[in-house]
Design an enzyme around this catalytic site. Sequence first.
Site, short mmCIF file in Angstrom:
data_model
loop_
_atom_site.label_atom_id
_atom_site.label_comp_id
_atom_site.label_asym_id
_atom_site.label_seq_id
_atom_site.Cartn_x
_atom_site.Cartn_y
_atom_site.Cartn_z
N THR A 135 5.83 0.33 -6.90
CA THR A 135 4.97 1.51 -7.04
C THR A 135 5.73 2.80 -6.73
O THR A 135 5.68 3.75 -7.51
CB THR A 135 3.72 1.40 -6.15
OG1 THR A 135 4.10 1.03 -4.81
CG2 THR A 135 2.76 0.37 -6.70
N ARG A 161 0.82 -1.21 0.00
CA ARG A 161 0.00 0.00 0.00
C ARG A 161 0.86 1.27 0.00
O ARG A 161 0.36 2.35 0.30
CB ARG A 161 -0.96 0.00 1.19
CG ARG A 161 -2.15 -0.93 1.01
CD ARG A 161 -3.07 -0.99 2.22
NE ARG A 161 -3.53 0.33 2.62
CZ ARG A 161 -3.17 0.93 3.75
NH1 ARG A 161 -2.33 0.34 4.59
NH2 ARG A 161 -3.63 2.12 4.05
N LYS A 162 2.12 1.15 -0.37
CA LYS A 162 2.98 2.33 -0.52
C LYS A 162 2.71 2.94 -1.89
O LYS A 162 3.51 2.86 -2.82
CB LYS A 162 4.44 1.96 -0.33
CG LYS A 162 4.76 1.54 1.10
CD LYS A 162 6.22 1.17 1.27
CE LYS A 162 6.50 0.78 2.71
NZ LYS A 162 7.90 0.35 2.91
N THR A 163 1.53 3.54 -1.98
CA THR A 163 1.05 4.12 -3.24
C THR A 163 0.81 5.61 -3.05
O THR A 163 0.88 6.14 -1.93
CB THR A 163 -0.26 3.44 -3.66
OG1 THR A 163 -1.18 3.45 -2.56
CG2 THR A 163 -0.02 1.99 -4.07
#
Length: 276
Positions: free
Chosen positions: A263, A126-128
Amino acid sequence: MNQDIAKILYDDVGFEDITTKALIPPGLEIEAEIICKEDGVIAGVELADTIFKEFSIKTSIKRYDGDLVAAGDVVMELQGDARSIITVERTALNLLMRMSGIASLTSKMLADVKQVNKNIILAGTRKTTPGLQFFEKDAVRAGGGDTHRYRLDDAVLIKDNHIAVVGNVKKAVEKAKDYASFTKKIEIEVENSHDALEAAATGADIVMLDNMSPEEVQNVLEDLENEGLRDKVLIEVSGGINPDNIMEYVKKGVDVISTGYITHSARALDMSLEVL
């Protein structure tokens, strides 16, 4: 149009595109192409198509999400009002290039790891970018990777701070199992062999080995095997994994490798919009 994308677009335009209105007369129709300037994997075509169609620009898609492209390939043909095409050009290209860069990097890393373990899963974390997480995750999928969680409601993922508040791994897993629906998998992040064994014994579905060296991962896998727990859980590794070290983790025989690198560190794939 998606509200997040509409906001991005209109934040860029503001009240008007001064330059385009000053130079281009209203009602002028043109044709244009989006051209790829380097090899890679395409992602974000449907998103770009949505943006153009919102402004009544006719499109003809030549390459679809997941397609391999080479320098010089035409991704999309456009026909419509010149002012509209030039005004939305940058936003559409930025999203298309960003997503294609993620897809290209994912595809490259996946091809490398599959040479050692054809069944391994490469997932994005979830490092977006806030507001773009759905699109960036979709790009990971286009590159052949797994999306992992899109949002916090996708699955239970117990992290170190959850454990610090609750008290221990066993209690955290038990509380999650009591609360969550049977449809939700329960994953827990651990940092040592003791906690990995406890998580597996308590009924976690997935045990994430966080920020461990390849040697530490090997030790955990051996401990789980010795306790008869290895086959009861999926083993995921995460934390600081990049193209330079990923193969060392693959060789250990884990089930899933998740990385934010695909990402947050992907380079945009170079493209341009050319008026014919």
